[in-house]
Design an enzyme around this catalytic site. Sequence first.
Site, short mmCIF file in Angstrom:
data_model
loop_
_atom_site.label_atom_id
_atom_site.label_comp_id
_atom_site.label_asym_id
_atom_site.label_seq_id
_atom_site.Cartn_x
_atom_site.Cartn_y
_atom_site.Cartn_z
N ASP A 83 0.71 -1.35 -0.05
CA ASP A 83 -0.05 0.07 -0.09
C ASP A 83 0.79 1.15 -0.01
O ASP A 83 2.07 1.34 0.35
CB ASP A 83 -0.93 -0.21 1.28
CG ASP A 83 -0.26 0.12 2.64
OD1 ASP A 83 0.84 -0.60 2.74
OD2 ASP A 83 -0.71 0.93 3.53
N GLU A 136 -0.14 -1.26 5.67
CA GLU A 136 1.33 -0.79 6.61
C GLU A 136 1.08 0.77 6.93
O GLU A 136 1.44 1.22 8.15
CB GLU A 136 2.54 -1.19 6.03
CG GLU A 136 3.71 -0.85 6.77
CD GLU A 136 4.50 0.42 6.83
OE1 GLU A 136 5.32 0.81 7.65
OE2 GLU A 136 3.93 1.28 5.80
#
Length: 402
Positions: free
Chosen positions: A81, A173
């Site tokens: 991400d 994350e």
Amino acid sequence: MDKYVEKALERFLRYVRIDTQSDENSEETPSARKELDLLLLLQKELKELGIDGEIDQYGRLYAHIPGEEGHARIGLNSHVDTASELSGANVSPRIIEDYDGGRIVLSEEASMSPEEFPALRNREGDTLVVTDGRTLLGGDDKAGVALIMGTIERVLKENIPHHPLSILFTPDEEIGRGAEHFDREKFGADFAYTVDGDDPLAIDWENFNAASAKIHVEGVAIHPGEAKGKLVNALRLAYEVDSLLPKEMRPENTEGREGFFHPLALEGSAATCTLSYIIRNHDSHAFLDQKKMLEEAVRKVAERHPSAKLSLEIKDQYRNMAEVIAGDPRALMHAKRAFRSLGLEPKSNPIRGGTDGASFSFLGCPCPNLGTGSYNHHGRYEFLSLKDFGTMMDVLLAIVRA
């Protein structure tokens, strides 16, 4: 350019064009379904290399590669991400070959120079990948993903003797949820590395202890024209709490291992409001003292204003992985040997933040953080240094080589 570095760069350019921005307001896992677009592509690319990867119900992609018997199983992790500060959609990377060391014009509105961004200094002659000034680049952490995939491809295609490997690609994350649902047994590594930093010569094994805090304030609301001796403004009480915390412990006044209180948001009205903080410190004892400081500030304000109601909630987020690494330095020592086998001397700086590796470490898998050659993360001024990217591929190969 080494052909495997070139292939890894091609991977990077392919990955950054896929929008994988996580969503902090979502309760789903992964937080954004579009993160699976890259995870499914990685699963397909692993399959093309002869590796079966499993995406579990939480969007974590696990893969295992057999290696030389008698060697420790090494784990490698990166997250798919990207951050929320700027759009991660329609990323259009641009390659600058033989950088001249001057100002780089990204768009009509955005440019960057070595004076403004020190990471650009001394990069004359390097090849850089930059943004078009409208979006972030996504080097955090698609550079890490590309490095891991590139290293795997090189090891397998050149039949290089290597340690048994455990690979993990995670979503979310950037919103602090990358280590959620980490399956230590499924991962199976003796120790591991997150490939999620910038400087390729750094081995990061110290990070902040971290907590979040919410202070809820209920004042006494009344018409301001009739307020004398009656009104208790919740917003002012929130300011008062903040004023009792040491000014030298604000992020803008700290560096290195110095801890801080950072107010993130103040939401509400004069009647009721919530003040949100993050608390950070490398030292666990000082970290506890900071939490007590905040508790004492809230207590004092509550005593001064008995007609108001104040409550404080503190939640621990992650801990300093140095506690684990100091007791089990295998990952650190192995990485240092790998660097030195290439004639490189690694350095270690305290991270003024956190990594999934910190959480993995406390879940039983010691996991320092390594660099990628990607810099200025989370904005339009991100760039990738191909020279540093190539250096990091050499380091990863030395780490996994048996």
